[in-house]
Each structure stands twice: as structure tokens, then as C-alpha cells.
Design an enzyme around this catalytic site. Structure first.
Site, short mmCIF file in Angstrom:
data_model
loop_
_atom_site.label_atom_id
_atom_site.label_comp_id
_atom_site.label_asym_id
_atom_site.label_seq_id
_atom_site.Cartn_x
_atom_site.Cartn_y
_atom_site.Cartn_z
N ARG A 31 2.42 -5.53 -2.70
CA ARG A 31 1.84 -4.38 -3.41
C ARG A 31 0.92 -4.88 -4.52
NH1 ARG A 31 4.13 0.66 -3.44
NH2 ARG A 31 2.22 1.19 -4.56
N ARG A 38 0.28 9.46 -9.20
CA ARG A 38 1.43 9.72 -8.32
C ARG A 38 1.84 11.16 -8.57
NH1 ARG A 38 6.68 6.15 -6.94
NH2 ARG A 38 5.07 5.27 -5.59
N GLN A 67 0.76 1.84 -0.23
CA GLN A 67 1.89 1.20 0.45
C GLN A 67 1.45 0.65 1.81
OE1 GLN A 67 5.14 0.74 -0.73
NE2 GLN A 67 5.26 -0.57 1.06
N HIS A 96 0.89 7.84 1.26
CA HIS A 96 1.10 6.72 0.34
C HIS A 96 0.21 5.56 0.81
CE1 HIS A 96 2.80 4.34 -2.69
NE2 HIS A 96 4.04 4.18 -2.28
N ASP A 99 12.37 4.25 6.01
CA ASP A 99 12.22 4.70 4.62
C ASP A 99 13.42 5.61 4.34
OD1 ASP A 99 11.26 5.32 2.09
OD2 ASP A 99 9.64 6.63 2.79
N CYS A 136 9.44 0.29 2.46
CA CYS A 136 8.61 0.36 1.25
C CYS A 136 9.43 0.19 -0.02
CB CYS A 136 7.86 1.68 1.23
SG CYS A 136 8.93 3.13 1.16
N1 CP Z 1 7.26 1.67 -2.59
C1 CP Z 1 6.99 2.27 -3.74
O1 CP Z 1 5.99 2.98 -3.90
O2 CP Z 1 7.88 2.03 -4.73
P1 CP Z 1 7.97 2.80 -6.11
O3 CP Z 1 8.34 4.22 -5.81
O4 CP Z 1 9.05 2.10 -6.88
O5 CP Z 1 6.64 2.73 -6.80
N1 NVA Z 2 9.15 8.56 1.01
C1 NVA Z 2 9.51 8.08 -0.31
C2 NVA Z 2 8.73 6.87 -0.67
C3 NVA Z 2 9.03 6.26 -2.00
C4 NVA Z 2 8.15 5.08 -2.32
C5 NVA Z 2 9.28 9.20 -1.31
O1 NVA Z 2 8.27 9.90 -1.22
O2 NVA Z 2 10.12 9.38 -2.18
#
Ligand code: CP
Ligand code: NVA
Length: 308
Positions: free
Chosen positions: A291, A101, A131, A128, A223, A263
Site C-alpha cells: 500500500r 475515505r 487497495q 477501494h 475480505d 486487504c
Molecule cells: N486495507 C485497508 O484499507 O486498510 P485500512 O482500513 O486499515 O486503511
Molecule cells: N470491505 C471493507 C474493507 C476495509 C479495508 C470495508 O469496507 O470495511
């Protein structure tokens, strides 16, 4: 070696295979069965940003498949304490897959360059893909089909939206994205974003009108308005996105049987109201649980099928 960095890295048939594996592993899990398909395997997980779902789903998923996962946070000093090359070479010499990440999408591409094992994108500023697997898995569970299903995305055309759009294009879904102009997908770049020829049934509408986007929608997605790394823009974004809140009045304009998806994490009272989050239409917990199943399907596909 195959990696999983964006949905465009895989063919429609491969996407369908990952979803099939995810569904089958979910059924095993419901029956209390945990086939040890990844016994003895280790997943290294690098997190430059916080997480609940991604960390827990990958770690639990590896455990249930007979393997293990290791959390690596900012203490590894990605590109600071040590070069990206050294981190990628050393980590991938000891683990069987890396989940990353990253603050920047380019960092994931840099790791791939030096990695000796498959790399999974666990979220970047651009995408992502993990997701999106859980998102369409949930829509399928509710409606029993994906082709021809209409999804509405209301809010920021961000990383999560981009992966969902790529997935919808591969599966022949209809998408309407309602976003303020400066946070909308660039119409000239959409063809490139979805990569290749979309599957039959795919249709895309870009609008600045949330009411229009949700009309006839089976699933309404949103989101956060302020993604991780955009905190400095919070006040400005909150003002611009205010008309894009998903509330009961907006949900009423979708199909009667429409579901709400997010998400998570959600900023209740901003992009979505408590009333919608806690309504029977909301499938956000099912989506989050998926997930786990989607991660397991992806891991088995990546480690045992395409790189086996
Ligand atoms: N939706 C998602 O990726 O959640 P987290 O940021 O908690 O991993
Ligand atoms: N768009 C959000 C998604 C988190 C899972 C971010 O990037 O923070």
C-alpha cells in the site's frame, strides 16, 4: 483535472504506469533512497471511517516523497458542520491533493465537483481502488506476470472485490468470484462495472461454490463479511457467509503455489482461519506494505505526470 476515484477512471497503460512507478519507488526505498518528487506538497486526508493502512501509507508516502499529509477526522463535520461545497473549496485552496475515505461514494463525487485539486478515493461503500493497486502489485511480485493469472475471490462481492475486478479486467487476468447469491455481483451489471472492453485474457466466472472458484487459482482473496457501515447486519451475515471461510482445506484446492491475500483488517476465525493467515502461503503483510509503495506511485503519477 484528473482524479482517482475508480479504476475505470484510468486506461490500462496508465494503470501499468502507476504500477511501474510504485515498483521503482519500492526499489529506491529498499536502497534507502527517498527521491523528493513531491517536495513542498501537502495531502489533505478526510476520514469518515477508521483506518490503519490507508492513513499510514499515505502519510508515510508523502513524507518519504518530501511532502506532508494532514489527517482530518469526523470533527470537520462533513456536510453537517459545514457544507460539502465549502469544505471542498476551502481545503483544496490550501492543499495539493485530497484523499477521502467516505461513508458514501456520492460524497467523493460531491467533493470533486468543488475541488480545485486532484481527489483520491481512499475507500467508499462501492470501491477501494488504492487497495487494488497494492493487490495486483503483490500478485505480480509473486508470479512475475498478471495477464492469464487466475484470482479467486471468496466471500462478499464488496467494494474491495469491485475494484479488484475492474483492475483484473484492465490487466487481462482471470477472476472467479464465489459468493452467496444475494452478495454476488449482479451478472447483468458486470459489463457496466468493469467499464469498456476488457483486456485480452480477462475471464470472469460468478459462482456460489468456493471450491469451484479456487480451482487452479494462483491467488485466493477474501475480505471481511461485515464491512464498515454494515454492523447492523453482522449476525445475519456471519450465518450466510460461514461456508465461505478460507481455511486450509479450501487453500488445498487451489494451485500448489497459490497465495492467500486479504486487504486487512481481517476477522481471524471468521472469513479466514489463523492457520491460513499465518501460513507461508499468506502474503498479507507484503500486500499491506505494498500500500505504501502503490500510494507513492499513484501520488507521483497524479500530481507530477497527469496534473503536473
Ligand atoms: N486495507 C485497508 O484499507 O486498510 P485500512 O482500513 O486499515 O486503511
Ligand atoms: N470491505 C471493507 C474493507 C476495509 C479495508 C470495508 O469496507 O470495511
Amino acid at each position: 483535472m484528473r482524479h482517482f476515484i475508480t479504476i475505470n477512471d484510468i486506461e490500462t497503460a496508465e494503470l501499468q504506469r502507476i504500477l511501474e512507478l510504485s515498483d521503482s519507488l519500492k526499489n529506491d526505498w529498499k536502497a534507502g533512497k527517498h527521491p523528493p518528487l513531491l517536495a513542498g506538497k501537502m495531502l489533505g486526508m478526510i476520514f469518515e471511517k477508521p483506518s490503519l493502512r490507508t492513513r499510514v501509507s499515505f502519510q508515510t508516502g508523502m513524507f518519504q516523497l518530501g511532502g506532508s499529509a494532514m489527517f482530518l477526522g469526523n470533527e470537520i463535520g462533513f456536510g453537517k458542520r459545514e457544507s460539502v461545497k465549502d469544505i471542498a473549496e476551502v481545503l483544496s485552496s490550501m492543499v495539493d491533493a485530497v484523499m477521502f475515505r467516505a461513508m458514501k461514494h456520492q460524497s467523493v463525487l460531491d467533493v470533486i465537483r468543488y475541488s480545485r485539486c486532484p481527489v483520491i478515493n481512499g475507500l467508499t461503500d462501492m470501491s477501494h481502488p488504492c487497495q487494488a493497486l497494492a493487490d495486483v502489485m503483490t500478485v505480480y511480485e509473486v508470479f512475475g506476470q498478471l495477464q492469464g493469472i487466475k484470482i479467486a475471490w471468496v466471500g462478499d462481492a464488496n467494494n474491495v472485490a469491485a475494484s479488484l475486478l475492474q483492475t483484473a479486467a484492465k490487466l487481462g487476468m482471470k477472476v472467479s468470484v464465489a459468493a452467496p447469491e444475494q452478495f454476488q455481483f449482479n451478472p447483468a451489471a458486470v459489463k457496466n462495472l468493469i467499464g469498456g472492453k476488457p483486456f485480452s485474457g480477462f475471464d470472469l466466472e460468478l459462482t456460489d461454490n468456493p471450491q469451484r472458484a479456487v480451482r487452479d487459482a494462483h491467488a485466493v482473496f477474501t475480505d471481511v463479511w461485515v464491512s464498515m457501515g454494515q454492523e447492523a447486519e453482522e449476525e445475519e451475515r456471519k450465518k450466510i457467509f460461514a461456508p465461505y471461510q478460507v481455511n486450509t482445506a479450501l487453500m488445498r484446492q487451489a494451485r500448489n503455489d497459490a497465495v492467500f491475500l486479504h486487504c486487512l483488517p481481517a476477522r481471524r476465525g471468521l472469513e479466514v482461519t489463523d492457520e491460513v493467515m499465518d501460513s507461508p502461503q499468506s502474503k498479507v503483510v507484503q500486500e499491506a506494505e505494498n500500500r505504501l509503495h502503490a500510494q507513492k506511485g499513484l501520488l507521483v503519477w497524479l500530481l507530477n505526470e497527469v496534473n503536473g
